[in-house]
Design a protein around this motif. Sequence first.
Motif, PDB file in Angstrom:
ATOM      1  N   THR A 143       0.828  -1.205   0.000  1.00 37.90           N
ATOM      2  CA  THR A 143       0.000   0.000   0.000  1.00 37.90           C
ATOM      3  C   THR A 143       0.863   1.256   0.000  1.00 37.90           C
ATOM      4  O   THR A 143       2.035   1.219   0.365  1.00 37.90           O
ATOM      5  N   ARG A 144       0.264   2.361  -0.393  1.00 38.73           N
ATOM      6  CA  ARG A 144       1.025   3.611  -0.516  1.00 38.73           C
ATOM      7  C   ARG A 144       1.548   4.075   0.837  1.00 38.73           C
ATOM      8  O   ARG A 144       2.691   4.522   0.939  1.00 38.73           O
ATOM      9  N   TYR A 145       0.732   3.960   1.869  1.00 35.39           N
ATOM     10  CA  TYR A 145       1.110   4.471   3.183  1.00 35.39           C
ATOM     11  C   TYR A 145       1.375   3.308   4.145  1.00 35.39           C
ATOM     12  O   TYR A 145       0.649   2.316   4.162  1.00 35.39           O
ATOM     13  N   GLN A 146       2.436   3.465   4.947  1.00 31.69           N
ATOM     14  CA  GLN A 146       2.794   2.483   5.964  1.00 31.69           C
ATOM     15  C   GLN A 146       2.881   3.199   7.320  1.00 31.69           C
ATOM     16  O   GLN A 146       2.955   4.442   7.375  1.00 31.69           O
ATOM     17  N   THR A 147       2.885   2.400   8.389  1.00 30.97           N
ATOM     18  CA  THR A 147       2.987   2.967   9.736  1.00 30.97           C
ATOM     19  C   THR A 147       4.316   2.571  10.364  1.00 30.97           C
ATOM     20  O   THR A 147       4.708   1.401  10.314  1.00 30.97           O
ATOM     21  N   ARG A 148       4.994   3.550  10.945  1.00 23.52           N
ATOM     22  CA  ARG A 148       6.281   3.308  11.609  1.00 23.52           C
ATOM     23  C   ARG A 148       6.168   3.686  13.072  1.00 23.52           C
ATOM     24  O   ARG A 148       5.713   4.782  13.411  1.00 23.52           O
ATOM     25  N   GLN A 149       6.583   2.748  13.941  1.00 24.71           N
ATOM     26  CA  GLN A 149       6.644   3.021  15.381  1.00 24.71           C
ATOM     27  C   GLN A 149       8.061   3.428  15.736  1.00 24.71           C
ATOM     28  O   GLN A 149       9.022   2.729  15.428  1.00 24.71           O
ATOM     29  N   ASN A 150       8.199   4.583  16.394  1.00 23.60           N
ATOM     30  CA  ASN A 150       9.502   5.104  16.791  1.00 23.60           C
ATOM     31  C   ASN A 150       9.603   5.107  18.303  1.00 23.60           C
ATOM     32  O   ASN A 150       8.773   5.726  18.977  1.00 23.60           O
ATOM     33  N   ASP A 151      10.597   4.420  18.850  1.00 27.31           N
ATOM     34  CA  ASP A 151      10.837   4.391  20.292  1.00 27.31           C
ATOM     35  C   ASP A 151      12.200   5.001  20.600  1.00 27.31           C
ATOM     36  O   ASP A 151      13.171   4.759  19.869  1.00 27.31           O
ATOM     37  N   ARG A 152      12.248   5.762  21.677  1.00 29.35           N
ATOM     38  CA  ARG A 152      13.507   6.349  22.131  1.00 29.35           C
ATOM     39  C   ARG A 152      13.620   6.153  23.636  1.00 29.35           C
ATOM     40  O   ARG A 152      12.655   6.409  24.378  1.00 29.35           O
ATOM     41  N   SER A 153      14.792   5.693  24.069  1.00 31.00           N
ATOM     42  CA  SER A 153      15.063   5.517  25.498  1.00 31.00           C
ATOM     43  C   SER A 153      16.300   6.324  25.858  1.00 31.00           C
ATOM     44  O   SER A 153      17.377   6.125  25.267  1.00 31.00           O
ATOM     45  N   ASP A 154      16.150   7.248  26.807  1.00 29.98           N
ATOM     46  CA  ASP A 154      17.289   8.004  27.324  1.00 29.98           C
ATOM     47  C   ASP A 154      17.719   7.370  28.639  1.00 29.98           C
ATOM     48  O   ASP A 154      16.955   7.360  29.612  1.00 29.98           O
ATOM     49  N   LEU A 155      18.946   6.846  28.655  1.00 31.73           N
ATOM     50  CA  LEU A 155      19.444   6.043  29.765  1.00 31.73           C
ATOM     51  C   LEU A 155      20.426   6.831  30.616  1.00 31.73           C
ATOM     52  O   LEU A 155      21.232   7.612  30.092  1.00 31.73           O
ATOM     53  N   SER A 156      20.390   6.584  31.913  1.00 28.87           N
ATOM     54  CA  SER A 156      21.366   7.218  32.811  1.00 28.87           C
ATOM     55  C   SER A 156      21.461   6.414  34.092  1.00 28.87           C
ATOM     56  O   SER A 156      20.516   5.728  34.492  1.00 28.87           O
ATOM     57  N   GLY A 157      22.614   6.504  34.751  1.00 31.75           N
ATOM     58  CA  GLY A 157      22.822   5.797  36.005  1.00 31.75           C
ATOM     59  C   GLY A 157      24.259   5.920  36.464  1.00 31.75           C
ATOM     60  O   GLY A 157      25.115   6.466  35.755  1.00 31.75           O
ATOM     61  N   VAL A 158      24.543   5.420  37.640  1.00 34.48           N
ATOM     62  CA  VAL A 158      25.874   5.456  38.233  1.00 34.48           C
ATOM     63  C   VAL A 158      26.339   4.027  38.476  1.00 34.48           C
ATOM     64  O   VAL A 158      25.554   3.176  38.913  1.00 34.48           O
ATOM     65  N   SER A 159      27.618   3.760  38.186  1.00 34.25           N
ATOM     66  CA  SER A 159      28.173   2.429  38.412  1.00 34.25           C
ATOM     67  C   SER A 159      29.576   2.555  38.997  1.00 34.25           C
ATOM     68  O   SER A 159      30.199   3.621  38.940  1.00 34.25           O
ATOM     69  N   PHE A 160      30.068   1.448  39.548  1.00 34.67           N
ATOM     70  CA  PHE A 160      31.397   1.414  40.154  1.00 34.67           C
ATOM     71  C   PHE A 160      32.149   0.171  39.680  1.00 34.67           C
ATOM     72  O   PHE A 160      31.550  -0.851  39.326  1.00 34.67           O
ATOM     73  N   ASN A 161      33.457   0.288  39.684  1.00 33.22           N
ATOM     74  CA  ASN A 161      34.313  -0.840  39.333  1.00 33.22           C
ATOM     75  C   ASN A 161      35.504  -0.838  40.290  1.00 33.22           C
ATOM     76  O   ASN A 161      36.196   0.171  40.432  1.00 33.22           O
ATOM     77  N   PHE A 162      35.731  -1.966  40.969  1.00 34.47           N
ATOM     78  CA  PHE A 162      36.806  -2.085  41.940  1.00 34.47           C
ATOM     79  C   PHE A 162      37.895  -3.002  41.385  1.00 34.47           C
ATOM     80  O   PHE A 162      37.604  -3.970  40.674  1.00 34.47           O
ATOM     81  N   GLY A 163      39.149  -2.689  41.719  1.00 36.43           N
ATOM     82  CA  GLY A 163      40.228  -3.507  41.190  1.00 36.43           C
ATOM     83  C   GLY A 163      41.439  -3.556  42.098  1.00 36.43           C
ATOM     84  O   GLY A 163      41.613  -2.716  42.991  1.00 36.43           O
ATOM     85  N   ALA A 164      42.249  -4.568  41.876  1.00 33.66           N
ATOM     86  CA  ALA A 164      43.518  -4.714  42.593  1.00 33.66           C
ATOM     87  C   ALA A 164      44.509  -5.396  41.668  1.00 33.66           C
ATOM     88  O   ALA A 164      44.137  -6.208  40.814  1.00 33.66           O
ATOM     89  N   THR A 165      45.774  -5.054  41.816  1.00 32.13           N
ATOM     90  CA  THR A 165      46.825  -5.695  41.039  1.00 32.13           C
ATOM     91  C   THR A 165      48.037  -5.911  41.938  1.00 32.13           C
ATOM     92  O   THR A 165      48.326  -5.098  42.822  1.00 32.13           O
ATOM     93  N   TYR A 166      48.721  -7.019  41.691  1.00 36.06           N
ATOM     94  CA  TYR A 166      49.891  -7.355  42.501  1.00 36.06           C
ATOM     95  C   TYR A 166      50.978  -7.918  41.606  1.00 36.06           C
ATOM     96  O   TYR A 166      50.708  -8.737  40.715  1.00 36.06           O
ATOM     97  N   LYS A 167      52.205  -7.462  41.814  1.00 35.07           N
ATOM     98  CA  LYS A 167      53.337  -7.981  41.051  1.00 35.07           C
ATOM     99  C   LYS A 167      54.544  -8.138  41.970  1.00 35.07           C
ATOM    100  O   LYS A 167      54.754  -7.344  42.890  1.00 35.07           O
ATOM    101  N   THR A 168      55.325  -9.180  41.703  1.00 34.49           N
ATOM    102  CA  THR A 168      56.511  -9.438  42.510  1.00 34.49           C
ATOM    103  C   THR A 168      57.536 -10.192  41.665  1.00 34.49           C
ATOM    104  O   THR A 168      57.174 -10.864  40.684  1.00 34.49           O
ATOM    105  N   MET A 169      58.788 -10.075  42.043  1.00 35.53           N
ATOM    106  CA  MET A 169      59.851 -10.757  41.315  1.00 35.53           C
ATOM    107  C   MET A 169      60.031 -12.177  41.851  1.00 35.53           C
ATOM    108  O   MET A 169      59.908 -12.438  43.043  1.00 35.53           O
ATOM    109  N   ILE A 170      60.320 -13.090  40.929  1.00 38.27           N
ATOM    110  CA  ILE A 170      60.602 -14.481  41.269  1.00 38.27           C
ATOM    111  C   ILE A 170      62.067 -14.759  40.908  1.00 38.27           C
ATOM    112  O   ILE A 170      62.444 -14.702  39.735  1.00 38.27           O
TER     113      ILE A 170
END
Length: 438
Positions: free
Chosen positions: A200-227
């Motif tokens: 058909t000449r005309y079609q229907t389009r659904q448009n969705d938009r999501s604006d995302l936001s939030g806070v996150s954390f990342n913890f880490g440790a590193t260790y090095k030594t001579m052998i």
Amino acid sequence: MIKKLVLVFIAIYAINSYAQDGGTASPYSFYGIGSLKFKGTVENKSMGGLSVYTDSIHVNLRNPASYASENLNYYGGESRPVKFAVGGSHSNVKFKSDSGSDNASSSTFDYIALSIPIQKFGVGIGLMPYTSVGYKLKTNFENGDIQNRFSGEGGLNKVFLSVGYLVMKGLSVGVDARYDFGSVRNSIVEYSYDTDGNVTRYQTRQNDRSDLSGVSFNFGATYKTMIKDRFEWVSSVTYNPGNTLTSKNERYFSTIVISSSTGAEGIVETIDGNESLENQGLKESSVDVPSEFSIGTGVGQPRHWFVGVETRFLQTGSFKNELYQGNSIAYEDAFGLSVGGFYIPKYNAFDGYWNHVVYRAGFRTESTGLVVNGESIKEFGISFGAGLPLGTMFSNANLGFEFGKRGTTNQGLIQENFFNFSLSLSLNDRWFVKRKYD
């Protein structure tokens, strides 16, 4: 001067690429909040994604403990250099299915970061695209006529502040505080036909938009030594406890005309469809981002060679996006394995440029946690690269190459065979130097 010009070039490239939407052409970015975009610095990716190794001249964005380390012996034990890193990549992908094949390419900005030493502390700030959405899909009826057409773009970004602390010789800990933000835009066109089977000449389009936001954390440790005063053993661990993103959603319906020759969509009329979201209680929803745990270890000779292995576990089985659900998709816990390392022929050679080049290689295999039509989507990559010295203070340009495969052609799905080229600059300078002579 050359180094500064190269930096300007990369910065312009980064800004232009970051301004572009998407950054991927993967059909699997249709699911969740997109395909995972950030997989480490170019140095990490060139070693199969290995992020165990840390030093005083490269930024390691996967482990915040890397911002704190011991001072450089080369300068009488004085302060570590200020580190600046910027990177981008280009990807070529060949899509393969039971019904045919296609190709796509994209160029994107990957990260920009600054690390500043403060005695036993190290502080890092930066920005990185984290997930990427960019797809164009269609489904057909049994007679071959188009049933639906899907498209999407956007992704999630992270701006972060990191702090690392040198607890004692060889042991560092750290934490990333991240603000996650971005938007995902999806559209669906459901084709209609007349009694003669013509569009058909005309079609229907659904448009969705999501604006995302939030806070996150990342913890880490590193260790090095001579052998035995010859070999260096390195280990690392990171933990991201997961977080919940707030998603503010909008929906619009458009009457469109589709060009029969080019497929371009022309909008005739658009109406507000937010009432349908409000009725479903989805005007504002939440997205649960899974936790991640990684652990790795390796051994080598300082400034000569290193080989390591790292595993990552993601609790993607608990992933939930209230707005986008589907009967054909599910999520399972994800797992990743990286093996890689580097080799420097002779770092203290007085001549011979190639003696100072860092040669890197590795491979990775992972289960992404996405299950489509009962098929677990897996990914595999083989990578290699080089760190090319630039002037003094151990600055370098890093090149990375990766060949890999994602997905499968089973159950009517799409397999991606990809080639990625990555480029970054790791620049170092000393800002805080005590004057020894007046």
